[in-house]
Scaffold this motif. Structure first.
Motif, PDB file in Angstrom:
ATOM      1  N   PRO A  59      18.628  19.584  49.702  1.00 31.86           N
ATOM      2  CA  PRO A  59      17.279  19.883  49.192  1.00 31.86           C
ATOM      3  C   PRO A  59      17.271  21.236  48.491  1.00 31.86           C
ATOM      4  N   PRO A  60      16.396  21.440  47.516  1.00 35.37           N
ATOM      5  CA  PRO A  60      16.335  22.729  46.812  1.00 35.37           C
ATOM      6  C   PRO A  60      15.906  23.849  47.744  1.00 35.37           C
ATOM      7  N   VAL A  61      16.430  25.044  47.478  1.00 31.23           N
ATOM      8  CA  VAL A  61      16.093  26.200  48.310  1.00 31.23           C
ATOM      9  C   VAL A  61      14.603  26.524  48.197  1.00 31.23           C
ATOM     10  N   ILE A  62      14.077  26.431  46.984  1.00 33.35           N
ATOM     11  CA  ILE A  62      12.651  26.689  46.747  1.00 33.35           C
ATOM     12  C   ILE A  62      11.996  25.373  46.357  1.00 33.35           C
ATOM     13  N   PRO A  63      10.960  24.924  47.064  1.00 35.18           N
ATOM     14  CA  PRO A  63      10.297  23.661  46.709  1.00 35.18           C
ATOM     15  C   PRO A  63       9.714  23.700  45.301  1.00 35.18           C
ATOM     16  N   LYS A  64       9.479  22.508  44.753  1.00 37.19           N
ATOM     17  CA  LYS A  64       8.963  22.413  43.380  1.00 37.19           C
ATOM     18  C   LYS A  64       7.582  23.042  43.250  1.00 37.19           C
ATOM     19  N   LYS A  65       6.727  22.835  44.245  1.00 39.76           N
ATOM     20  CA  LYS A  65       5.383  23.418  44.182  1.00 39.76           C
ATOM     21  C   LYS A  65       5.445  24.935  44.154  1.00 39.76           C
ATOM     22  N   MET A  66       6.344  25.498  44.974  1.00 37.04           N
ATOM     23  CA  MET A  66       6.483  26.946  44.981  1.00 37.04           C
ATOM     24  C   MET A  66       7.026  27.453  43.653  1.00 37.04           C
ATOM     25  N   MET A  67       7.956  26.706  43.061  1.00 37.13           N
ATOM     26  CA  MET A  67       8.483  27.089  41.749  1.00 37.13           C
ATOM     27  C   MET A  67       7.387  27.058  40.692  1.00 37.13           C
ATOM     28  N   MET A  68       6.498  26.078  40.753  1.00 37.49           N
ATOM     29  CA  MET A  68       5.394  25.999  39.798  1.00 37.49           C
ATOM     30  C   MET A  68       4.444  27.174  39.964  1.00 37.49           C
ATOM     31  N   ILE A  69       4.181  27.567  41.215  1.00 41.02           N
ATOM     32  CA  ILE A  69       3.292  28.713  41.471  1.00 41.02           C
ATOM     33  C   ILE A  69       3.928  30.003  40.949  1.00 41.02           C
ATOM     34  N   ILE A  70       5.213  30.172  41.203  1.00 40.67           N
ATOM     35  CA  ILE A  70       5.912  31.372  40.719  1.00 40.67           C
ATOM     36  C   ILE A  70       5.919  31.409  39.200  1.00 40.67           C
ATOM     37  N   GLY A  71       6.180  30.253  38.559  1.00 41.14           N
ATOM     38  CA  GLY A  71       6.182  30.202  37.101  1.00 41.14           C
ATOM     39  C   GLY A  71       4.823  30.521  36.504  1.00 41.14           C
ATOM     40  N   ALA A  72       3.749  29.991  37.136  1.00 41.14           N
ATOM     41  CA  ALA A  72       2.398  30.283  36.648  1.00 41.14           C
ATOM     42  C   ALA A  72       2.072  31.769  36.787  1.00 41.14           C
TER      43      ALA A  72
END
Length: 354
Positions: free
Chosen positions: A195-208
């Motif tokens: 599994p990814p170290v950082i979840p996709k939702k968290m990556m989207m929040i960081i990117g935003a």
């Protein structure tokens, strides 16, 4: 005469019919074990598929009766079995790696199902608990945990034919387990899907958040008012990178080596050094890395700062002190290396130059 001939034919046919029936019964009697084993093997395979479907990771909870049924199937078996021996009462110990290795085992099982959605009956993954199946632990002669055992398709004796995974391979996690299975069986497990170290939702929040703050960050960078343009921060970062490289931190992370070991005879006592080249503790690398960092900082001090001192006496004293500490640190590193590996390092002075 005609009646006698007819009766003789009838009696002969009756005897032939009896012999045929007897022969048929004998054949059925001889084939009955094979048919029974085939039916029992198919029933067990269907049951294992059903039990595996209940687990999202594809793990089957193994107990003594189910294990005996698996072992009772004659060789060659229709599938291989990989068993993880677990003990929940040991999970709470701080120096225990069973939970992490169990996670890697479940990762291997789920990856196999992902890679083989159709033909996934070549191998089954089991977890057996000590408190529930003590006789199985005795059957496989499990003396210590973690313990992983492979039951190949060609097995007649449990203690000699079942293959134990070497404890040195546990540090590599699911990848080493995959190599172990593929090397000792004809099963291709496929790649590991971690599994990814950082979840996709968290990556989207960081990117935003980065997109929102990017204009302000660019403005600060142009002005020169950012931490990335602070020379002292870069000095500290370079020291940390140097320490990271000489302390074996990457080895500790990849191998998942423990930081220290607890003395079995005295639980309140900790061992930060392990004598033997087969294992390196995290504290060992940090200690040696600290000594190397001292040497590196002293060499940088003497070559870049002390050379600019105007007072020759102070300069000579500080340089002599720096050399003394550097030699002491290198001597400690050599001593620890000799103590751990058993190899000696001796000085050599050539007797001639030819």
């Amino acid at each position: 005469m005609h009646e006698t001939w007819k009766s003789s034919i009838k009696s002969t046919m009756a005897i032939s019919t009896i012999q045929s029936c007897f022969l048929l019964i004998t054949i059925l009697f001889l084939l009955s074990p094979i048919i029974t084993h085939s039916n029992s093997s198919d029933d067990l395979l269907s049951e294992l598929i059903h039990l595996r479907s209940k687990s999202p990771l594809g793990l089957i909870h193994l107990k003594d009766p189910l294990l005996q049924r698996i072992l009772s199937i004659p060789s060659p078996k229709p599938f291989s079995s990989l068993i993880f021996f677990d003990a929940r009462q040991l999970h709470s110990k701080p120096d225990n790696s069973i939970p992490s290795i169990k996670y890697e085992f479940s990762l291997l099982s789920s990856s196999f199902l992902t890679n083989n959605p159709q033909n996934n009956t070549q191998i089954f993954f089991f977890i057996i608990e000590f408190q529930e199946s003590k006789s199985s632990f005795e059957l496989f002669d499990v003396q210590s945990l973690p313990h992983i055992r492979l039951i190949p398709i060609y097995v007649t004796d449990v203690k000699t034919d079942c293959i134990k995974m070497d404890a040195s391979g546990f540090s590599m996690g699911a990848d080493s387990m995959k190599e172990f299975v593929e090397m000792n069986s004809n099963v291709n497990l496929g790649p590991i899907h971690a599994p990814p170290v950082i979840p996709k939702k968290m990556m989207m929040i960081i990117g935003a958040g980065f997109l929102i703050w990017s204009p302000f960050l660019v403005k600060k960078f142009v002005i020169g008012n950012t931490l990335l343009q602070n020379k002292y921060l870069w000095m500290v970062a370079s020291i940390l990178v140097y320490f990271f490289s000489v302390s074996g931190t990457m080895y500790t992370i990849i191998r998942k080596a423990p930081l220290f070991l607890i003395d079995r005879n005295d639980p309140g006592k900790y061992h930060i050094f392990y004598q033997g080249s087969g294992m390196q503790l995290g504290a060992e690398g940090f200690a040696v890395g600290f000594l190397y960092t001292i040497v590196g900082l002293l060499l940088a001090l003497m070559t870049h700062i002390l050379v600019h001192l105007k007072n020759r006496g102070t300069q000579s004293l500080l340089m002599a002190l720096g050399l003394f500490v550097s030699f002491w640190a290198v001597k400690r590193v050599i001593y620890l290396n000799n103590w751990k590996t058993g190899y000696g390092v001796h000085a050599y002075w050539p007797s001639g130059w030819m």
